[in-house]
Design a protein around this motif. Structure first.
Motif, mmCIF file in Angstrom:
data_model
loop_
_atom_site.group_PDB
_atom_site.id
_atom_site.type_symbol
_atom_site.label_atom_id
_atom_site.label_comp_id
_atom_site.label_asym_id
_atom_site.label_seq_id
_atom_site.Cartn_x
_atom_site.Cartn_y
_atom_site.Cartn_z
ATOM 1 N N ILE C 226 0.839 -1.197 0.000
ATOM 2 C CA ILE C 226 0.000 0.000 0.000
ATOM 3 C C ILE C 226 0.876 1.250 0.000
ATOM 4 O O ILE C 226 0.629 2.200 -0.731
ATOM 5 C CB ILE C 226 -0.957 -0.035 1.211
ATOM 6 N N ARG C 227 1.944 1.221 0.789
ATOM 7 C CA ARG C 227 2.814 2.389 0.851
ATOM 8 C C ARG C 227 3.464 2.666 -0.504
ATOM 9 O O ARG C 227 3.429 3.780 -1.010
ATOM 10 C CB ARG C 227 3.887 2.176 1.918
ATOM 11 N N GLU C 228 4.032 1.629 -1.107
ATOM 12 C CA GLU C 228 4.687 1.841 -2.404
ATOM 13 C C GLU C 228 3.681 2.216 -3.478
ATOM 14 O O GLU C 228 3.977 2.981 -4.390
ATOM 15 C CB GLU C 228 5.481 0.593 -2.808
ATOM 16 N N HIS C 229 2.472 1.687 -3.343
ATOM 17 C CA HIS C 229 1.434 2.008 -4.312
ATOM 18 C C HIS C 229 1.034 3.478 -4.200
ATOM 19 O O HIS C 229 0.688 4.119 -5.188
ATOM 20 C CB HIS C 229 0.221 1.103 -4.063
ATOM 21 N N GLU C 230 1.088 4.016 -2.992
ATOM 22 C CA GLU C 230 0.780 5.438 -2.818
ATOM 23 C C GLU C 230 1.899 6.308 -3.372
ATOM 24 O O GLU C 230 1.657 7.364 -3.944
ATOM 25 C CB GLU C 230 0.591 5.755 -1.328
ATOM 26 N N GLU C 231 3.124 5.826 -3.188
ATOM 27 C CA GLU C 231 4.255 6.649 -3.619
ATOM 28 C C GLU C 231 4.433 6.619 -5.130
ATOM 29 O O GLU C 231 4.635 7.648 -5.754
ATOM 30 C CB GLU C 231 5.534 6.187 -2.910
ATOM 31 N N GLU C 232 4.351 5.417 -5.703
ATOM 32 C CA GLU C 232 4.528 5.294 -7.149
ATOM 33 C C GLU C 232 3.505 4.309 -7.690
ATOM 34 O O GLU C 232 3.825 3.149 -7.923
ATOM 35 C CB GLU C 232 5.931 4.774 -7.468
ATOM 36 N N PRO C 233 2.284 4.787 -7.915
ATOM 37 C CA PRO C 233 1.215 3.851 -8.283
ATOM 38 C C PRO C 233 1.540 3.034 -9.530
ATOM 39 O O PRO C 233 1.293 1.842 -9.575
ATOM 40 C CB PRO C 233 0.021 4.761 -8.548
ATOM 41 N N ARG C 234 2.120 3.685 -10.531
ATOM 42 C CA ARG C 234 2.277 2.984 -11.806
ATOM 43 C C ARG C 234 3.450 2.022 -11.823
ATOM 44 O O ARG C 234 3.554 1.189 -12.705
ATOM 45 C CB ARG C 234 2.364 3.977 -12.958
ATOM 46 N N ARG C 235 4.327 2.105 -10.821
ATOM 47 C CA ARG C 235 5.371 1.090 -10.716
ATOM 48 C C ARG C 235 4.793 -0.194 -10.142
ATOM 49 O O ARG C 235 5.126 -1.297 -10.575
ATOM 50 C CB ARG C 235 6.507 1.582 -9.816
ATOM 51 N N VAL C 236 3.869 -0.051 -9.205
ATOM 52 C CA VAL C 236 3.331 -1.219 -8.528
ATOM 53 C C VAL C 236 2.234 -1.889 -9.365
ATOM 54 O O VAL C 236 2.197 -3.103 -9.496
ATOM 55 C CB VAL C 236 2.790 -0.807 -7.143
ATOM 56 N N VAL C 237 1.363 -1.071 -9.934
ATOM 57 C CA VAL C 237 0.321 -1.606 -10.829
ATOM 58 C C VAL C 237 0.458 -0.842 -12.133
ATOM 59 O O VAL C 237 0.151 0.335 -12.201
ATOM 60 C CB VAL C 237 -1.090 -1.390 -10.232
ATOM 61 N N SER C 238 0.912 -1.526 -13.198
ATOM 62 C CA SER C 238 1.378 -0.798 -14.383
ATOM 63 C C SER C 238 0.267 0.004 -15.039
ATOM 64 O O SER C 238 0.527 1.055 -15.606
ATOM 65 C CB SER C 238 2.011 -1.775 -15.375
ATOM 66 N N ASP C 239 -0.991 -0.462 -14.978
ATOM 67 C CA ASP C 239 -2.037 0.291 -15.656
ATOM 68 C C ASP C 239 -2.859 1.137 -14.676
ATOM 69 O O ASP C 239 -3.981 1.521 -14.966
ATOM 70 C CB ASP C 239 -2.958 -0.639 -16.446
ATOM 71 N N SER C 240 -2.275 1.447 -13.536
ATOM 72 C CA SER C 240 -3.001 2.240 -12.547
ATOM 73 C C SER C 240 -3.228 3.663 -13.064
ATOM 74 O O SER C 240 -2.385 4.231 -13.751
ATOM 75 C CB SER C 240 -2.192 2.302 -11.249
#
Lengths: 158, 518, 473
Positions: C226-240
């Motif tokens: 969740i933390r990394e997704h908040e910081e860099e959404p498109r790195r964690v989920v490419s089509d975010s």
């Protein structure tokens, strides 16, 4: 002469092997059977702990009695102190009722006096007195797994 | 004095004194098994032993002939039954508790983890031993001379073994259980594929009907667990034991295990025998007792090959006991080191990727990936039918009880193994590399997929190859050897591909280390 | 050796069995927790203050201990190793013998609450690896909560109003950020919120398998995801498409709050939830609502922004030149119905779940800067329009931004019902006057080069766009 000796050792070695084989089969069989019974005995109980807290002394003013239904115990508070008497009849495990003269079991008519001493009926033993102690933080702890002699009371520290 | 002895009290006293002897005598009716007569009597009079003959052919005792596989299967069954009953003490078949109770078996039941492992590996070992047992019976040509129907019962026992293993796989209610249950339910539903193609699903939806029968609903849930549990502990074992009884009874009625016609006794056979000294001949001819005297029943039709028969007690019993302890030791050691898997609690929202069936069904799952109906129902049905019919399609009565029916059979088996491997691996390589009809023509009707898929082509090849062998060798037995070899081969290869080479989304990977990270 | 083959088999198998039965018994008799408890007992004897306590310590029997938590339907065996968790004499010892820090246990008695209700982990397990549940091969969905996120558990039973000055600062700060960063513009929570992102109900108790861990740099835990997704959404989920801008500290607070959104239902008797909400620091309710639902995309709303993830321009909705032409009815309709074909969600109660009153308040807030003077009337109904001519003009002047079929791009999507059903007078005024602070220029001006008839023709054509077929590529 020599051939006879060889025959004998042959036989003794054979029967030794038979015996060893027999025992090496019987021993594990016994061990496994024992293990099965050990396995059936549960190591943990899926029940509420029989050592439980009942709050602080303020909950039990002197001269009162409290029946804790779910814990199956009576808590008496007298001038001398606190004591806990089990409400489980020692005959066949029914729950006794409190009366003005003591305890009465509704199942098979056992009677106990106010100290839990059996006075009538089929009960083999008196009602057990549970150990009651005061924890460091002042809360009272009843341990139903520890029985104390009748008449033992917990003197509360002022 | 005499008067006292004959009085009631006197007889009572002597009865008490003689209690031990009279009890033993009532237990061992013919006394201790020390003479040939009493040894025969033990076998005939004991309830548990009487299904076996009083005498046993030496060929039966040769480990190289039977490999003990039938016995091992039976003992694995006994081990799983005993451990299974013990596990039932702690297991609770509800979706709320099943997982927790299995966890507690692992954590807080004395030797619970070992017992669960033994139950699991014993059961899965049974699949292997039963298949090998079948192979042994097949390759020694032992499905003939009145044993044809017993072969069919054997096939039924094989199916039941699969069924019991599979139903047990679902009981822990972890992710593996749940998704295997979902897959199996959909295999059961797969005849819908055919009724859909025929356009009669509305009238005759046998697929969904079967699925509902199995799951108790349309989705895997608590009803399904109840049903699977019932299958696992009650219905399937009950049927299994009935068939097993018949299986043994027929062996007895058929005169024991098969043996080669020109049986020759060898010096080395002595090491499997006890209680009889070697003399001029290999064994002395013993006096035989008419069973009529002992069991007051019909004499079974045994081959009168007396000079090569030895007493079952102690020879056979010792061999059987030894195999039992051997089996138990192997299962115990394996279970001591390898834990039965237990994954996360079942979660209907998060499929395992890849959602794999248990390993023994992964061959089928590979076929399923071509067509659910052919892989799940059509081809396995065909294979089982073919297996069951082998004794009726090959009725040549020569070379019974001889491994591979002689040299030519060995050659045919080897040849089929090589040819089959090349063809099957080639076929799989094409499928994996280039895909199949739908990859090439995406709009192809489902009917073509059902009819023309790699599974069907492989089965077609097996049949054609076997017919070719029959034509070439002029022997149906050789054709059967070719077919059966290829059947075993495809089970092994497809299972290997499904287990080791298929990763997420059923894609091909050389090893599990190449799987993409989740 | 040649003789008695079966006797040898029996004998050797028996020996193997005896060996492995002994090994198993040994293994069962020496579990991991026994070692810890024995050490604890020694400590207890050593730390005893007087003879009485020492005597009782010597009497302690070493056995598997568990907390049977009937009310919570849990069984925690943590105290088999963490035996001294309630013992004040163990205050200065090392883990696992140490007494629980703080005075939390005073009101959360171990006998009633156990351990895993706050700390998670696998209570039934009796070895460290599986009990803490860290690492994927433990196959446990809820690994033990790191202490930096332990506040997530407090919010399970306590209101934030209670926690704000009782050790729940992080989760309170997280909740404030959650409200002010516009998270609910895309994520539904308790039935209200946008639909672009995943619903956050119970996200904190989703199993780890729910989160694709492939691109996580740090530890593979849900909180880290969740933390990394908040910081860099498109790195964690490419089509975010997530639009979020947080500092590392803010990400930490937000993660704490989001992890506290758990699905577990703690029995009423044991929790102290009254449903009280923290008072909003923002006095204007319209502003608070705007921040909760709109700000993530629209920002201040003064300028239009082209968003790479959305692949379209986010309109400037509080820009005075927009407000000048757009009346309340049009804006309200936009909020209620959303803009189909774009990321704009329909916020009416049947869809994203806002009440009419709330929408009204948001509308009042966004239109508070509406200029007093009204634009001059265009008088669309007075023109005789030529759709074909409009199409020609559209293709040459509009399609480059708004797309050949009006599907939007740099410019807004014109196909959606709100635009199609809008007052043509308004469309005409917009084309004539353009929008300040956006790329929409004034086409009615001298440089724009469209006369009034041309504008009317284009408007007429635009209103037919939704009837033209447009295939998504």
């Amino acid at each position: 002469m020599s051939s006879e000796t060889i025959d004998k050792t042959e036989i003794s070695r054979r029967s030794f092997l038979s015996l060893a084989a027999l025992w090496s089969a019987v021993l594990p069989a016994i061990a496994l059977l024992g293990g099965i019974f050990r396995m059936v005995k549960p190591d943990v109980h899926y029940e509420e702990s029989i050592r439980f807290r009942i709050g602080t002394a303020e909950n039990f003013p002197v001269g009162t009695m409290k029946k804790l239904d779910d814990k199956k115990v009576f808590i008496f508070s007298t001038d001398n102190g606190l004591h806990a008497i089990s409400s489980i009849c020692t005959h066949l495990g029914c729950i006794v009722n409190i009366t003005e003269w003591g305890f009465q079991c509704p199942c098979h008519g056992s009677r106990y006096n106010q100290n839990g001493k059996v006075i009538a009926g089929p009960a083999p033993r008196s009602l057990s007195w549970h150990e009651i102690s005061q924890d460091i933080d002042g809360s009272l702890v009843v341990d139903a797994s520890r029985e104390v002699p009748a008449g033992t009371v917990l003197k509360l520290k002022a | 004095m005499n008067g006292l002895k004959n009085s009631g009290i006197g007889r009572f006293t002597s009865n008490i004194i003689g209690l031990r002897d009279s009890f033993l005598k009532s237990f061992l009716r013919e006394g201790k098994p020390t003479t040939d007569l009493s040894r025969t009597a033990v076998m005939a009079n004991n309830f548990f032993l009487h299904v076996q003959g009083a005498k046993v052919h030496i060929n039966t005792l040769r480990p190289g002939y039977t490999l003990g596989l039938g016995l091992i299967s039976l003992y694995l069954l006994l081990i799983t039954v005993v451990t299974g009953i013990l596990l039932m003490i702690y297991y609770n078949p509800s979706i709320e508790n099943a997982y927790n109770t299995v966890k507690d078996v692992n954590y807080v039941v004395f030797t619970g983890r070992l017992l669960r492992n033994m139950h699991k590996w014993g059961g899965e070992g049974m699949i292997i031993s039963v298949i090998l047992h079948m192979a042994r019976v097949f390759y020694t040509n032992s499905y003939k001379k009145g044993r044809e129907f017993n072969w069919i019962i054997g096939v039924a026992l094989l199916i039941l073994t699969f069924g019991i293993n599979l139903s047990g796989y679902m009981l822990p209610w972890d992710q593996l259980s749940y998704w295997a249950l979902v897959i199996v339910a959909n295999i059961i539903q797969s005849p819908k594929e055919v009724t859909d193609v025929l356009g009669i699903t509305k009238l005759f939806d046998i697929g969904t009907f079967s699925k509902e029968l199995f799951l108790g609903g349309l989705n895997a849930g608590k009803e399904a667990l109840t049903r699977v549990y019932l299958l696992h502990i009650m219905l399937l074992p009950l049927i299994l034991f009935i068939f097993l009884g018949v299986h043994f009874w027929r062996i007895r009625k058929d005169g024991g295990l098969t043996k080669p016609e020109g049986f020759e006794i060898k010096d080395s056979d002595t090491r499997y025998i006890s209680g009889q000294e070697r003399k001029a001949e290999v064994f002395p001819a013993n006096k035989t007792y008419g069973l009529m005297e002992l069991v007051k029943a019909k004499t079974p039709a045994v081959n009168r090959d007396i000079e090569n028969n030895v007493l079952s007690w102690p020879n056979l019993i010792l061999a059987e006991t030894a195999v039992f302890f051997f089996t138990l030791a192997v299962v115990m050691v394996y279970s001591f080191y390898i834990n039965a898997p237990l994954r996360e609690l079942a979660n209907p929202l998060i499929p395992e990727n890849p959602a794999k069936a248990p390993w023994y069904f992964l061959g089928l799952q590979e076929l399923l990936s071509y067509s659910a109906f052919m892989g799940g129902v059509g081809l396995p049905g065909l294979a089982l039918l073919g297996l069951a019919l082998i004794p009726y399609l090959d009725r040549e009565q020569q070379q019974i009880g001889v491994w591979f029916s002689g040299k030519r059979g060995k050659y045919i088996a080897l040849e089929s193994l090589v040819v089959g491997s090349v063809v099957l691996i080639g076929l799989l390589a094409i499928v994996i590399k280039y895909g199949w009809l739908r990859t090439w023509w995406p709009d192809i009707p489902q009917l073509f997929i059902i009819l023309i898929n790699p599974g069907n082509i492989w089965v077609g090849f097996m049949i054609i190859w076997s017919l070719f062998v029959i034509k070439r060798t002029d022997s149906t037995r050789m054709g059967a050897i070719a077919l059966f070899t290829m059947f075993l081969l495809s089970y092994v290869i497809l299972t290997y591909v499904g287990t080791e080479l298929r990763g997420p989304n059923w894609a091909f990977y050389w090893s599990k280390s190449q799987w993409p990270l989740h | 050796m040649r003789k008695r083959f079966y006797l040898w088999v029996l004998f050797l198998s028996g020996l193997v069995l005896i060996a492995y039965i002994s090994l198993t018994t040994y293994k069962e008799k020496t579990p991991e927790w026994k070692k810890h408890q024995a050490e604890y007992k020694e400590l207890l004897i050593r730390n005893a203050k007087d003879e009485d306590i020492r005597k009782r310590a010597r009497e302690m029997d070493i056995r598997l201990q568990q907390l049977y938590l009937g009310e919570l339907n849990r069984i925690d065996r943590c105290i088999s190793c963490h035996t001294g968790v309630e013992n004040p004499l163990m205050a200065d010892e090392k883990v696992p013998f140490k007494k629980h820090s703080g005075d939390y246990l005073k009101n959360h008695s171990v006998e009633r609450f156990g351990c895993t209700v706050c700390h998670l982990g696998q209570g039934r397990a009796v070895n460290k690896k599986e009990a803490h549940g860290i690492g994927r091969e433990t196959y446990w969905d809820y690994p033990i909560t790191k202490l930096e996120f332990i506040q997530t558990s407090c919010a399970l039973c306590h209101d934030l109003t209670f926690l704000k000055d009782k050790g729940g600062e992080k989760v309170v700060a997280g909740e404030r950020l959650f409200r002010q960063k516009g998270c609910k513009g895309c994520h539904k929570l308790e039935g209200v919120g946008g639909v672009l992102g995943k619903s956050l109900d119970g996200i904190g108790s989703q199993p780890i398998a729910y989160f694709p861990m492939r691109y996580i740099k740090g530890e593979q835990t849900v909180a880290q995801w969740i933390r990394e997704h908040e910081e860099e959404p498109r790195r964690v989920v490419s089509d975010s498409q997530m639009r979020v801008d947080v500092t590392p500290e803010e990400a930490d607070f937000l993660t704490t709050y989001i992890m506290s959104l758990r699905a577990e239902e703690i029995p009423k008797k044991l929790r102290r939830l009254t449903g009280a909400r923290l008072p909003d620091e923002i006095k204007d309710e319209g502003e608070a609502l705007y921040k909760m639902y709109c700000i993530a995309c629209h920002g201040s709303g003064k300028e239009s922004v082209f968003d790479d993830a959305f692949k379209r321009t986010i309109p400037a909705i509080t820009n005075p030149s927009f407000l000048r032409v757009a009346d309340d009815k049009f804006i309200r309709e936009n909020i209620e119905e959303g803009r189909a074909g774009t990321q704009m969600t329909a916020w009416k109660s049947a869809a994203a779940g806002l009440t009419e009153k709330q929408i009204e308040k948001i509308m009042r807030y966004t239109t508070k800067d509406r200029p007093k003077e009204r634009p001059t009337q265009f008088g669309y109904s007075g023109y005789k329009v030529n759709v074909n001519k409009g199409e020609e003009i559209y293709a040459s002047r509009c399609a480059s931004c708004h797309g050949e079929y009006g599907e939007g791009g740099i410019g807004l999507n014109l196909r959606n019902p709100v635009v199609q059903n809008a007052d043509p007078e308004m469309l005409a005024k917009t084309i004539r006057d353009g929008r300040e602070s956006t790329l929409m220029v004034s086409f009615g001006s001298k440089d724009g080069g469209l006369n009034a008839q041309g504008i009317a023709d284009v408007v007429a054509y635009i209103r037919t766009l939704s009837k033209k077929e447009y295939k998504l590529h």
